[in-house]
Scaffold this motif. Structure first.
Motif, PDB file in Angstrom:
ATOM      1  N   UNK A  24       0.772  -1.242   0.000  1.00  0.00           N
ATOM      2  CA  UNK A  24       0.000   0.000   0.000  1.00  0.00           C
ATOM      3  C   UNK A  24       0.801   1.290   0.000  1.00  0.00           C
ATOM      4  N   UNK A  25       2.135   1.204   0.123  1.00  0.00           N
ATOM      5  CA  UNK A  25       2.921   2.450   0.153  1.00  0.00           C
ATOM      6  C   UNK A  25       3.178   2.965  -1.268  1.00  0.00           C
ATOM      7  N   UNK A  26       3.465   4.267  -1.337  1.00  0.00           N
ATOM      8  CA  UNK A  26       3.945   4.838  -2.605  1.00  0.00           C
ATOM      9  C   UNK A  26       5.459   4.852  -2.522  1.00  0.00           C
ATOM     10  N   UNK A  27       6.083   4.072  -3.396  1.00  0.00           N
ATOM     11  CA  UNK A  27       7.525   3.846  -3.293  1.00  0.00           C
ATOM     12  C   UNK A  27       8.225   4.296  -4.573  1.00  0.00           C
ATOM     13  N   UNK A  28       9.372   4.977  -4.427  1.00  0.00           N
ATOM     14  CA  UNK A  28      10.231   5.250  -5.589  1.00  0.00           C
ATOM     15  C   UNK A  28      11.514   4.443  -5.428  1.00  0.00           C
ATOM     16  N   UNK A  29      11.757   3.564  -6.380  1.00  0.00           N
ATOM     17  CA  UNK A  29      13.011   2.806  -6.397  1.00  0.00           C
ATOM     18  C   UNK A  29      13.904   3.517  -7.396  1.00  0.00           C
ATOM     19  N   UNK A  30      15.018   4.064  -6.924  1.00  0.00           N
ATOM     20  CA  UNK A  30      15.804   4.887  -7.844  1.00  0.00           C
ATOM     21  C   UNK A  30      17.072   4.171  -8.304  1.00  0.00           C
ATOM     22  N   UNK A  31      17.443   4.502  -9.525  1.00  0.00           N
ATOM     23  CA  UNK A  31      18.557   3.856 -10.209  1.00  0.00           C
ATOM     24  C   UNK A  31      19.291   4.972 -10.946  1.00  0.00           C
ATOM     25  N   UNK A  32      20.588   4.849 -11.149  1.00  0.00           N
ATOM     26  CA  UNK A  32      21.285   5.897 -11.898  1.00  0.00           C
ATOM     27  C   UNK A  32      20.961   5.753 -13.381  1.00  0.00           C
ATOM     28  N   UNK A  33      21.165   6.807 -14.122  1.00  0.00           N
ATOM     29  CA  UNK A  33      20.940   6.757 -15.563  1.00  0.00           C
ATOM     30  C   UNK A  33      19.489   6.429 -15.860  1.00  0.00           C
ATOM     31  N   UNK A  34      19.277   5.373 -16.632  1.00  0.00           N
ATOM     32  CA  UNK A  34      17.943   4.867 -16.924  1.00  0.00           C
ATOM     33  C   UNK A  34      17.802   3.541 -16.173  1.00  0.00           C
ATOM     34  N   UNK A  35      16.732   3.399 -15.412  1.00  0.00           N
ATOM     35  CA  UNK A  35      16.556   2.185 -14.601  1.00  0.00           C
ATOM     36  C   UNK A  35      16.376   0.942 -15.466  1.00  0.00           C
ATOM     37  N   UNK A  36      16.056   1.152 -16.743  1.00  0.00           N
ATOM     38  CA  UNK A  36      15.861   0.027 -17.653  1.00  0.00           C
ATOM     39  C   UNK A  36      17.118  -0.317 -18.448  1.00  0.00           C
ATOM     40  N   UNK A  37      18.226   0.355 -18.198  1.00  0.00           N
ATOM     41  CA  UNK A  37      19.493   0.056 -18.879  1.00  0.00           C
ATOM     42  C   UNK A  37      20.493  -0.392 -17.818  1.00  0.00           C
ATOM     43  N   UNK A  38      20.763  -1.680 -17.768  1.00  0.00           N
ATOM     44  CA  UNK A  38      21.602  -2.261 -16.710  1.00  0.00           C
ATOM     45  C   UNK A  38      21.179  -1.728 -15.341  1.00  0.00           C
ATOM     46  N   UNK A  39      19.873  -1.584 -15.139  1.00  0.00           N
ATOM     47  CA  UNK A  39      19.387  -0.968 -13.904  1.00  0.00           C
ATOM     48  C   UNK A  39      18.421  -1.867 -13.159  1.00  0.00           C
ATOM     49  N   UNK A  40      17.685  -1.260 -12.232  1.00  0.00           N
ATOM     50  CA  UNK A  40      16.860  -2.031 -11.311  1.00  0.00           C
ATOM     51  C   UNK A  40      15.559  -2.548 -11.917  1.00  0.00           C
ATOM     52  N   UNK A  41      15.160  -2.055 -13.085  1.00  0.00           N
ATOM     53  CA  UNK A  41      13.846  -2.424 -13.622  1.00  0.00           C
ATOM     54  C   UNK A  41      13.732  -3.939 -13.857  1.00  0.00           C
ATOM     55  N   UNK A  42      14.806  -4.555 -14.298  1.00  0.00           N
ATOM     56  CA  UNK A  42      14.770  -5.993 -14.567  1.00  0.00           C
ATOM     57  C   UNK A  42      14.505  -6.797 -13.302  1.00  0.00           C
ATOM     58  N   UNK A  43      15.192  -6.418 -12.228  1.00  0.00           N
ATOM     59  CA  UNK A  43      14.999  -7.129 -10.956  1.00  0.00           C
ATOM     60  C   UNK A  43      13.595  -6.956 -10.409  1.00  0.00           C
ATOM     61  N   UNK A  44      13.023  -5.775 -10.629  1.00  0.00           N
ATOM     62  CA  UNK A  44      11.653  -5.525 -10.171  1.00  0.00           C
ATOM     63  C   UNK A  44      10.717  -6.555 -10.798  1.00  0.00           C
ATOM     64  N   UNK A  45      10.887  -6.793 -12.105  1.00  0.00           N
ATOM     65  CA  UNK A  45      10.000  -7.768 -12.759  1.00  0.00           C
ATOM     66  C   UNK A  45      10.242  -9.182 -12.248  1.00  0.00           C
ATOM     67  N   UNK A  46      11.495  -9.482 -11.945  1.00  0.00           N
ATOM     68  CA  UNK A  46      11.789 -10.806 -11.396  1.00  0.00           C
ATOM     69  C   UNK A  46      11.061 -11.002 -10.059  1.00  0.00           C
ATOM     70  N   UNK A  47      11.116  -9.980  -9.211  1.00  0.00           N
ATOM     71  CA  UNK A  47      10.454 -10.074  -7.905  1.00  0.00           C
ATOM     72  C   UNK A  47       8.929 -10.156  -8.095  1.00  0.00           C
TER      73      UNK A  47
END
Ligand code: SAH
Length: 281
Positions: A76-99
């Motif tokens: 229920x929280x509003x969360x910002x997961x931040x990544x340098x550059x673009x989160x979808x380029x060698x960033x956290x976006x991939x792991x988010x989908x895995x989780x």
């Protein structure tokens, strides 16, 4: 499934300087109650996150960071997961989908997902050097922590052979120094030693440092975790200290904009000896 209305923003904050955080990224961070990120990136956006709950973790705790962000947002929280550059380029976006997959998440469930693009290192580093990416380029990460080294060398080989401009992310770290040496020897097989190479460290951060060198000499300079390496193609040239890869306009037009004999605007480039243009773009 709970009827919680969590939101997860996966936010690329750009190379570092506040000016390169997009308005959309700023809005997402402003809307979040909880901000999750690697310590360095949390510092880079410190003015945007005052008064918010912060979860900062070290470099190697990426899975934990993604999991915390997803679980808190799901609840229920509003969360910002931040990544340098673009989160979808060698960033956290991939792991988010895995989780999310592991949790059996479906579209429409909590959290609502927003992926906010950022200025990736290739773009920020290129801008400091001139215009090196104006023709076909590719990105390769030299990190073999999660990818087998033979896979990486195969890609370097293919990119070098196909005459792409090559952007190398994660070229080296304190312990990982062998990869960039091997990359150079592969590239050298296909590219002239005088081909321009740029080493850009900490683009748009306090310690920014850029070097323009060439394929034969770039290993003489410091290359580390905060460096991106840009290797020119056979068409890349140096002009007034800038690194430039031409788009190819001079194959069809004079610099005054006149169409060269045998060429037609809007049609495929006519090669010497070929009868007809292949087709309209
Ligand atoms: N998601 C990031 C990339 C993360 S991988 C992005 O889109 O930019 C980490 C690598 O990115 C570093 O090893 C370095 O090669 C590159 N990098 C990230 N920020 C950089 C910066 N400010 N200057 C130069 N290179 C950078």
């Amino acid at each position: 499934m709970s009827d919680a209305k969590g939101v997860l923003y996966v936010v690329g904050i750009g190379p570092g300087a506040h000016d390169h955080v997009t308005p959309a990224a700023t809005r997402a961070i402003a809307d979040a109650e909880l901000v999750v990120g690697y310590t360095t990136y949390i510092k880079l956006v410190s003015e945007l996150i005052r008064g918010k709950e912060i979860v900062r973790t070290g470099m190697t705790e990426e899975i934990g960071r993604a999991r915390t962000a997803v679980e808190r947002a799901r609840d229920g929280a509003k969360v910002a997961l931040i990544s340098s550059g673009d989160a979808g380029v060698y960033g956290m976006a991939g792991l988010v989908f895995q989780v999310l997959r592991d949790l059996g998440w479906k579209r429409g469930n909590s959290p609502k997902l927003h992926i906010i693009p950022g200025v990736t290192a290739l773009s920020s580093c290129a801008s400091l050097m001139g215009a090196p990416l104006v023709h076909d380029f590719c990105a390769i990460s030299l990190s073999d922590l999660l990818t087998p080294w033979p896979v990486i060398t195969r890609r370097i080989e293919a990119a070098a052979q196909a005459d792409f401009v090559i952007g190398l992310y994660n070229p080296a770290s304190g312990r990982r120094t062998r990869q960039i040496v091997e990359a150079q020897s592969i590239i050298r097989k296909y590219r002239d030693g005088a081909t321009p190479v740029a080493l850009v460290k900490s683009a748009y951060r306090k310690m920014q440092h850029a070097v323009l060198t060439d394929v034969d000499h770039f290993l003489d300079y410091e290359i580390g975790m905060l460096t991106t390496v840009l290797v020119g193609s056979s068409n890349t040239y140096v002009f007034e200290g800038y690194m430039v890869t031409p788009r190819g306009y001079t194959n069809k037009y004079t610099t005054e904009g006149e169409v060269l004999p045998g060429q037609r605007p809007g049609y495929s480039l006519v090669l010497a000896g070929s009868p007809e243009p292949a087709g309209r773009e």
